[in-house]
Enzyme design. Structure first.
Site, PDB file in Angstrom:
ATOM      1  N   GLN A 152       0.819  -1.213   0.000  1.00 29.27           N
ATOM      2  CA  GLN A 152       0.000   0.000   0.000  1.00 29.27           C
ATOM      3  C   GLN A 152       0.848   1.256   0.000  1.00 29.27           C
ATOM      4  O   GLN A 152       0.340   2.368  -0.217  1.00 29.27           O
ATOM      5  CB  GLN A 152      -0.929   0.014   1.206  1.00 29.27           C
ATOM      6  CG  GLN A 152      -0.221   0.195   2.546  1.00 29.27           C
ATOM      7  CD  GLN A 152      -1.137   0.035   3.725  1.00 29.27           C
ATOM      8  OE1 GLN A 152      -1.468  -1.075   4.112  1.00 29.27           O
ATOM      9  NE2 GLN A 152      -1.563   1.157   4.315  1.00 29.27           N
ATOM     10  N   CYS A 174      -5.150   0.359   3.714  1.00 27.48           N
ATOM     11  CA  CYS A 174      -5.100  -1.041   4.159  1.00 27.48           C
ATOM     12  C   CYS A 174      -6.460  -1.724   4.028  1.00 27.48           C
ATOM     13  O   CYS A 174      -6.553  -2.898   3.696  1.00 27.48           O
ATOM     14  CB  CYS A 174      -4.597  -1.121   5.589  1.00 27.48           C
ATOM     15  SG  CYS A 174      -5.656  -0.281   6.795  1.00 27.48           S
ATOM     16  N   HIS A 215      -5.227  -1.149  11.781  1.00 22.74           N
ATOM     17  CA  HIS A 215      -4.767  -1.698  10.501  1.00 22.74           C
ATOM     18  C   HIS A 215      -5.639  -2.875  10.081  1.00 22.74           C
ATOM     19  O   HIS A 215      -6.106  -3.646  10.933  1.00 22.74           O
ATOM     20  CB  HIS A 215      -3.310  -2.144  10.638  1.00 22.74           C
ATOM     21  CG  HIS A 215      -2.643  -2.520   9.356  1.00 22.74           C
ATOM     22  ND1 HIS A 215      -2.594  -1.689   8.261  1.00 22.74           N
ATOM     23  CD2 HIS A 215      -1.990  -3.653   8.985  1.00 22.74           C
ATOM     24  CE1 HIS A 215      -1.926  -2.293   7.287  1.00 22.74           C
ATOM     25  NE2 HIS A 215      -1.555  -3.481   7.704  1.00 22.74           N
ATOM     26  N   ASN A 238      -0.112  -9.347   5.043  1.00 26.65           N
ATOM     27  CA  ASN A 238      -0.097  -7.907   5.227  1.00 26.65           C
ATOM     28  C   ASN A 238       0.013  -7.213   3.867  1.00 26.65           C
ATOM     29  O   ASN A 238       0.159  -7.884   2.837  1.00 26.65           O
ATOM     30  CB  ASN A 238       1.068  -7.505   6.143  1.00 26.65           C
ATOM     31  CG  ASN A 238       0.872  -6.160   6.803  1.00 26.65           C
ATOM     32  OD1 ASN A 238      -0.071  -5.428   6.505  1.00 26.65           O
ATOM     33  ND2 ASN A 238       1.775  -5.811   7.701  1.00 26.65           N
TER      34      ASN A 238
END
Length: 334
Positions: free
Chosen positions: A135, A141, A280, A301
């Site tokens: 990102q 996110c 997040h 992630n």
């Protein structure tokens, strides 16, 4: 190979000019991560932060070597940031959960008498998961978590794994309560895709690391959505069932600790990681136990492959909802 050659050259220079080991490591780290600074003063300041983080990593990993820590830290691309600066990068990534209206979304929870899930699951092995994305500096996110879950469900339905467009969600879902690079929520992204009747692929609507004008083309849709399921809050058992039975699940977690910033490998277990102050969004793609019988959630992630274990982290499972992993979990229906 280029980094190794550069380090070898620096070693030769060090022998002639008494360059310190720390100086060599810092230059090698800069080469590895493509770091450069605008002035000598800025580089000196970054190096001081880097040295502080290096000390933290070395001390932590000594404890890991003694079996006193279940995970290791590393000098990743965040290693020249202090923790406050790192936190600020992602402080606007999620909108408040209190603003969320589920619009009649069904709640998923373990059914009494239902079959128990398998002891381990890794949806990467079955082709459900696209490569790790990045990102960068945009607080998007939520979009990456949402596309990851939708990519998996579309693969489950069609047998084709297509990387979907985070940029479309960033540019186009504002009226659903998302705020581009300043945060959003995964379920609001699913609502947008449902009402918009589609989401384009990454190839047809590529990521720009900034919010822009909506350029959605209805003739290039690669995914659709008919709603989403909300997993029973703070219930790791239900989250396990949802992951095992349905595929990858979007979740919100706390990433504010320095140990998360510099995580490298192993089962992350930090007692100070918050269960409620979450900042997040990520994607749970499986779960299991390691060689020491430590249970973990396997999480993808969106910080690139240079963070964590090639972009992934294992977060302690059934450990009083570590980092709030089960507080806010949703997945799309296609």
């Amino acid at each position: 190979m280029k980094v190794l050659l550069a380090v070898a050259a620096l070693v030769v220079v060090a022998g002639a000019a008494s360059v310190s080991l720390e100086e060599l490591e810092f230059h090698a780290w800069k080469l590895e991560h493509g770091k450069s600074y605008g002035s000598e003063e800025e580089e000196a300041g970054r190096k001081m932060i880097w040295l502080t983080n290096r000390k933290l990593v070395l001390e932590h990993n000594k404890l890991a070597d003694q079996g006193l820590k279940s995970y290791r830290l590393g000098m990743n691309h965040f290693a020249d940031m202090d923790n406050q600066e790192y936190q600020a990068m992602f402080s606007s990534c999620l909108r408040s959960f209190n603003e969320t209206k589920t619009r009649g979304a069904a709640a998923f929870r373990r059914q009494p008498g239902g079959a128990y899930p398998p002891s381990s699951v890794d949806w990467r092995e079955k082709g459900y998961v696209t490569p790790v994305k990045n990102q960068i500096t945009c607080g998007s996110c939520w979009a990456f978590s949402a596309t990851g879950a939708l990519e998996a469900q579309m693969f489950k339905k069609t047998g084709k794994l297509v990387s979907l467009s985070e940029q479309q969600l960033v540019d186009c879902s504002g009226r659903y309560g998302n705020n581009g690079c300043r945060g959003g929520l995964m379920e609001k992204a699913f609502d947008y895709v449902k009402d918009n009747k589609g989401l384009q692929s990454e190839d047809s609507y590529p990521y720009e690391n900034e919010a822009g004008t909506c350029l959605f083309n209805p003739h290039k849709v690669s995914a659709t959505c008919r709603g989403f399921m909300a997993v029973s809050s703070n219930d790791e058992i239900s989250l396990e069932d949802a992951v095992a039975l349905n595929g990858p699940v979007s979740v919100a977690i706390d990433t504010k600790r320095s140990t998360f910033q510099l995580y490298k490998s192993g089962v992350y277990d930090d007692p100070f990681c918050s269960k409620s102050d979450l900042n997040h969004a990520v994607l749970v793609v499986g779960y299991g136990t390691d060689e020491k019988e430590q249970a973990y959630w396997l999480i993808k992630n969106s910080w690139g492959v240079h963070w964590g274990d090639m972009g992934y982290i294992k977060i302690s499972k059934n450990k009083n909802n570590m980092c709030g992993v089960a507080r806010h979990a949703v997945y799309p229906q296609v």
